[in-house]
Design a protein around this motif. Sequence first.
Motif, mmCIF file in Angstrom:
data_model
loop_
_atom_site.group_PDB
_atom_site.id
_atom_site.type_symbol
_atom_site.label_atom_id
_atom_site.label_comp_id
_atom_site.label_asym_id
_atom_site.label_seq_id
_atom_site.Cartn_x
_atom_site.Cartn_y
_atom_site.Cartn_z
ATOM 1 N N GLY A 186 0.816 -1.207 0.000
ATOM 2 C CA GLY A 186 0.000 0.000 0.000
ATOM 3 C C GLY A 186 0.844 1.250 0.000
ATOM 4 O O GLY A 186 1.993 1.232 -0.430
ATOM 5 N N LYS A 187 0.243 2.328 0.534
ATOM 6 C CA LYS A 187 0.916 3.627 0.596
ATOM 7 C C LYS A 187 0.791 4.198 2.008
ATOM 8 O O LYS A 187 -0.177 3.926 2.716
ATOM 9 C CB LYS A 187 0.275 4.605 -0.385
ATOM 10 C CG LYS A 187 0.489 4.258 -1.836
ATOM 11 C CD LYS A 187 0.050 5.397 -2.723
ATOM 12 C CE LYS A 187 0.301 5.100 -4.172
ATOM 13 N NZ LYS A 187 1.697 5.085 -4.533
ATOM 14 N N LEU A 188 1.764 5.004 2.378
ATOM 15 C CA LEU A 188 1.710 5.727 3.646
ATOM 16 C C LEU A 188 0.699 6.853 3.505
ATOM 17 O O LEU A 188 0.824 7.692 2.606
ATOM 18 C CB LEU A 188 3.088 6.296 3.986
ATOM 19 C CG LEU A 188 3.171 7.123 5.268
ATOM 20 C CD1 LEU A 188 2.884 6.261 6.490
ATOM 21 C CD2 LEU A 188 4.536 7.780 5.382
ATOM 22 N N ILE A 189 -0.334 6.849 4.365
ATOM 23 C CA ILE A 189 -1.342 7.908 4.265
ATOM 24 C C ILE A 189 -1.335 8.844 5.466
ATOM 25 O O ILE A 189 -1.802 9.968 5.360
ATOM 26 C CB ILE A 189 -2.758 7.345 4.035
ATOM 27 C CG1 ILE A 189 -3.179 6.390 5.141
ATOM 28 C CG2 ILE A 189 -2.857 6.713 2.665
ATOM 29 C CD1 ILE A 189 -4.652 6.007 5.094
ATOM 30 N N LYS A 190 -0.820 8.376 6.596
ATOM 31 C CA LYS A 190 -0.759 9.221 7.796
ATOM 32 C C LYS A 190 0.346 8.708 8.699
ATOM 33 O O LYS A 190 0.781 7.564 8.580
ATOM 34 C CB LYS A 190 -2.077 9.162 8.578
ATOM 35 C CG LYS A 190 -3.284 9.687 7.820
ATOM 36 C CD LYS A 190 -4.528 9.631 8.679
ATOM 37 C CE LYS A 190 -5.782 9.951 7.922
ATOM 38 N NZ LYS A 190 -5.848 11.218 7.258
ATOM 39 N N VAL A 191 0.778 9.553 9.602
ATOM 40 C CA VAL A 191 1.672 9.135 10.674
ATOM 41 C C VAL A 191 0.998 9.484 11.999
ATOM 42 O O VAL A 191 0.194 10.418 12.074
ATOM 43 C CB VAL A 191 3.067 9.789 10.584
ATOM 44 C CG1 VAL A 191 3.792 9.337 9.327
ATOM 45 C CG2 VAL A 191 2.981 11.290 10.641
ATOM 46 N N VAL A 192 1.301 8.712 13.021
ATOM 47 C CA VAL A 192 0.736 8.930 14.354
ATOM 48 C C VAL A 192 1.851 9.457 15.244
ATOM 49 O O VAL A 192 2.938 8.879 15.308
ATOM 50 C CB VAL A 192 0.155 7.625 14.940
ATOM 51 C CG1 VAL A 192 -0.416 7.865 16.328
ATOM 52 C CG2 VAL A 192 -0.914 7.053 13.999
ATOM 53 N N SER B 270 5.603 13.516 23.628
ATOM 54 C CA SER B 270 6.994 13.565 23.163
ATOM 55 C C SER B 270 7.121 14.137 21.751
ATOM 56 O O SER B 270 8.222 14.456 21.315
ATOM 57 C CB SER B 270 7.600 12.163 23.182
ATOM 58 O OG SER B 270 6.970 11.348 22.204
ATOM 59 N N HIS B 271 6.000 14.223 21.021
ATOM 60 C CA HIS B 271 5.982 14.687 19.635
ATOM 61 C C HIS B 271 6.817 13.785 18.734
ATOM 62 O O HIS B 271 7.287 14.213 17.688
ATOM 63 C CB HIS B 271 6.441 16.141 19.515
ATOM 64 C CG HIS B 271 5.605 17.074 20.317
ATOM 65 N ND1 HIS B 271 4.321 17.417 19.978
ATOM 66 C CD2 HIS B 271 5.861 17.713 21.489
ATOM 67 C CE1 HIS B 271 3.824 18.226 20.887
ATOM 68 N NE2 HIS B 271 4.736 18.426 21.812
ATOM 69 N N ARG B 272 6.979 12.534 19.148
ATOM 70 C CA ARG B 272 7.703 11.546 18.352
ATOM 71 C C ARG B 272 6.718 10.710 17.567
ATOM 72 O O ARG B 272 5.618 10.431 18.030
ATOM 73 C CB ARG B 272 8.555 10.656 19.242
ATOM 74 C CG ARG B 272 9.653 11.423 19.986
ATOM 75 C CD ARG B 272 10.511 10.475 20.754
ATOM 76 N NE ARG B 272 11.207 9.606 19.829
ATOM 77 C CZ ARG B 272 12.498 9.691 19.551
ATOM 78 N NH1 ARG B 272 13.228 10.575 20.154
ATOM 79 N NH2 ARG B 272 13.054 8.876 18.706
ATOM 80 N N MET B 273 7.135 10.281 16.394
ATOM 81 C CA MET B 273 6.303 9.419 15.580
ATOM 82 C C MET B 273 6.282 8.022 16.205
ATOM 83 O O MET B 273 7.333 7.473 16.555
ATOM 84 C CB MET B 273 6.851 9.349 14.154
ATOM 85 C CG MET B 273 5.990 8.550 13.234
ATOM 86 S SD MET B 273 6.493 8.643 11.508
ATOM 87 C CE MET B 273 8.217 8.277 11.618
ATOM 88 N N THR B 274 5.078 7.479 16.364
ATOM 89 C CA THR B 274 4.942 6.155 16.969
ATOM 90 C C THR B 274 4.463 5.100 15.979
ATOM 91 O O THR B 274 4.815 3.931 16.108
ATOM 92 C CB THR B 274 3.950 6.185 18.145
ATOM 93 O OG1 THR B 274 2.674 6.644 17.668
ATOM 94 C CG2 THR B 274 4.452 7.096 19.258
#
Length: 90
Positions: free
Chosen positions: A16-22, A27-31
């Motif tokens: 698939g494709k990356l549509i969002k990041v959480v 911490s404002h870090r991507m999880t």
Amino acid sequence: MYKIGTDVYCPDGKVGKLIKVVLDHHSHRMTDLVVEKGLLVKQDRVIPVEAVQWVNDNGILLSITSQEMANYPEYRETEFTISEPAVLQE
């Protein structure tokens, strides 16, 4: 670098494709990554960043198989806060 729209692969093919990041609000870090359903994935899935093997301009490779993706939660917009599209670097 994580860019929205980038193709996402498992060792057994494109999923698939990356549509969002959480992002973690504290911490404002991507999880997690939200991978849009594709040929092998039947629902959009939330995949932890720890499952990323590598990222480059050509795509994102996960360390899990397309079958293992079914074990990860389906993305439900009501469970996550949506942020503006962005390019994130690790």
